[in-house]
Design a protein around this motif. Structure first.
Motif, PDB file in Angstrom:
ATOM      1  N   PHE A  11       0.774  -1.182   0.048  1.00  0.00           N
ATOM      2  CA  PHE A  11       0.210   0.032  -0.077  1.00  0.00           C
ATOM      3  C   PHE A  11       0.911   1.213   0.005  1.00  0.00           C
ATOM      4  O   PHE A  11       0.430   2.240  -0.643  1.00  0.00           O
ATOM      5  N   VAL A  12       1.891   1.333   0.571  1.00  0.00           N
ATOM      6  CA  VAL A  12       2.884   2.372   0.621  1.00  0.00           C
ATOM      7  C   VAL A  12       4.194   2.002  -0.168  1.00  0.00           C
ATOM      8  O   VAL A  12       4.682   0.890   0.164  1.00  0.00           O
ATOM      9  N   PRO A  13       4.927   2.849  -0.872  1.00  0.00           N
ATOM     10  CA  PRO A  13       6.173   2.576  -1.240  1.00  0.00           C
ATOM     11  C   PRO A  13       7.164   2.180  -0.135  1.00  0.00           C
ATOM     12  O   PRO A  13       7.449   3.034   0.601  1.00  0.00           O
ATOM     13  N   ARG A  71      -4.243  19.263  -5.812  1.00  0.00           N
ATOM     14  CA  ARG A  71      -3.823  18.545  -6.919  1.00  0.00           C
ATOM     15  C   ARG A  71      -2.245  18.569  -7.231  1.00  0.00           C
ATOM     16  O   ARG A  71      -1.385  17.637  -7.311  1.00  0.00           O
ATOM     17  N   ALA A  72      -1.785  19.910  -7.411  1.00  0.00           N
ATOM     18  CA  ALA A  72      -0.441  20.086  -7.606  1.00  0.00           C
ATOM     19  C   ALA A  72       0.530  19.760  -6.500  1.00  0.00           C
ATOM     20  O   ALA A  72       1.506  19.336  -6.781  1.00  0.00           O
ATOM     21  N   GLU A  73      -0.075  19.919  -5.200  1.00  0.00           N
ATOM     22  CA  GLU A  73       0.598  19.235  -4.128  1.00  0.00           C
ATOM     23  C   GLU A  73       0.997  17.924  -4.174  1.00  0.00           C
ATOM     24  O   GLU A  73       2.098  17.500  -4.061  1.00  0.00           O
ATOM     25  N   HIS A  74       0.047  17.105  -4.450  1.00  0.00           N
ATOM     26  CA  HIS A  74       0.033  15.509  -4.688  1.00  0.00           C
ATOM     27  C   HIS A  74       0.782  15.262  -5.753  1.00  0.00           C
ATOM     28  O   HIS A  74       1.690  14.173  -5.696  1.00  0.00           O
ATOM     29  N   GLU A  75       0.788  15.925  -6.825  1.00  0.00           N
ATOM     30  CA  GLU A  75       1.767  15.627  -7.982  1.00  0.00           C
ATOM     31  C   GLU A  75       3.071  15.880  -7.562  1.00  0.00           C
ATOM     32  O   GLU A  75       4.102  15.159  -7.828  1.00  0.00           O
ATOM     33  N   LYS A  76       3.357  17.123  -6.758  1.00  0.00           N
ATOM     34  CA  LYS A  76       4.810  17.465  -6.573  1.00  0.00           C
ATOM     35  C   LYS A  76       5.486  16.479  -5.349  1.00  0.00           C
ATOM     36  O   LYS A  76       6.551  16.131  -5.497  1.00  0.00           O
ATOM     37  N   MET A  77       4.543  15.759  -4.676  1.00  0.00           N
ATOM     38  CA  MET A  77       4.761  14.921  -3.690  1.00  0.00           C
ATOM     39  C   MET A  77       5.315  13.462  -4.394  1.00  0.00           C
ATOM     40  O   MET A  77       6.112  12.553  -3.665  1.00  0.00           O
ATOM     41  N   GLY A  78       4.936  13.300  -5.619  1.00  0.00           N
ATOM     42  CA  GLY A  78       5.383  12.239  -6.283  1.00  0.00           C
ATOM     43  C   GLY A  78       4.235  11.225  -6.577  1.00  0.00           C
ATOM     44  O   GLY A  78       4.393   9.849  -6.353  1.00  0.00           O
ATOM     45  N   PHE A  79       2.996  11.848  -6.870  1.00  0.00           N
ATOM     46  CA  PHE A  79       1.800  10.749  -6.939  1.00  0.00           C
ATOM     47  C   PHE A  79       2.130   9.818  -8.091  1.00  0.00           C
ATOM     48  O   PHE A  79       2.123   8.527  -7.831  1.00  0.00           O
ATOM     49  N   HIS A  80       2.452  10.239  -9.395  1.00  0.00           N
ATOM     50  CA  HIS A  80       2.783   9.100 -10.480  1.00  0.00           C
ATOM     51  C   HIS A  80       4.118   8.076 -10.073  1.00  0.00           C
ATOM     52  O   HIS A  80       3.894   7.014 -10.210  1.00  0.00           O
ATOM     53  N   THR A  81       5.027   8.605  -9.483  1.00  0.00           N
ATOM     54  CA  THR A  81       6.079   7.703  -9.051  1.00  0.00           C
ATOM     55  C   THR A  81       5.759   6.877  -7.768  1.00  0.00           C
ATOM     56  O   THR A  81       5.646   5.534  -8.029  1.00  0.00           O
TER      57      THR A  81
END
Length: 154
Positions: free
Chosen positions: A36-38, A128-138
């Motif tokens: 569930f978490v990296p 959304r931008a915060e989540h993307e910056k946190m590394g959503f896709h990775t």
């Protein structure tokens, strides 16, 4: 499903797993802790009441710090769709600072292969931008890889 580019993030993969195995992994605390978490982060606690309005509470350990995330399931279509959010907690109590609603879509492509779509919906473009910056896709990509590796052993 129509996505809003301003507030939604999406990860899509083809997993070499049956949809029912993915579903079981996502809805069983014993399985969830394996992906569930990296890694090296870990899920240290999980409570699931698998029904709309039922709790989906997790505690992660990230860099030695515990992070609690309480939420509820909103929609369940066994083997096909799982929707949960931290906007509410059990009993439909509004959360003080919600982050997202997650939508997991599973589409069997054949008996051993599934189109896996994870969507994160946010309350505004900033979240959304915060989540993307946190590394959503990775991060969500690593979770999908960990899920596939773990579930192949089942």
């Amino acid at each position: 499903m129509i996505l809003d580019a301003e507030t939604d993030l999406q990860l899509e993969r083809t997993l070499q797993l049956p949809a029912d195995v993915i579903w079981r992994c996502w809805t069983t605390p014993e399985h969830l802790k394996h992906f569930f978490v990296p890694k090296p982060h870990q899920l240290v606690s999980c409570e699931i009441d698998l029904r709309p309005g039922g709790r989906f509470n997790t505690v992660f350990e990230v860099d030695g710090n515990e992070m609690r995330n309480d939420g509820v399931f909103l929609e369940l279509i066994p083997g096909r769709k799982l929707v949960f959010t931290d906007t509410y907690t059990e009993g439909w109590k509004p959360a003080e600072n919600p982050f997202m609603t997650a939508i997991l879509l599973l589409e069997p492509l054949n008996p051993d292969c599934t189109r896996y779509v994870a969507i994160a919906r946010h309350r505004n473009a900033e979240a959304r931008a915060e989540h993307e910056k946190m590394g959503f896709h990775t991060g969500w990509g690593i979770v999908a890889d960990q899920l596939e590796a773990y579930a192949r052993q089942l």
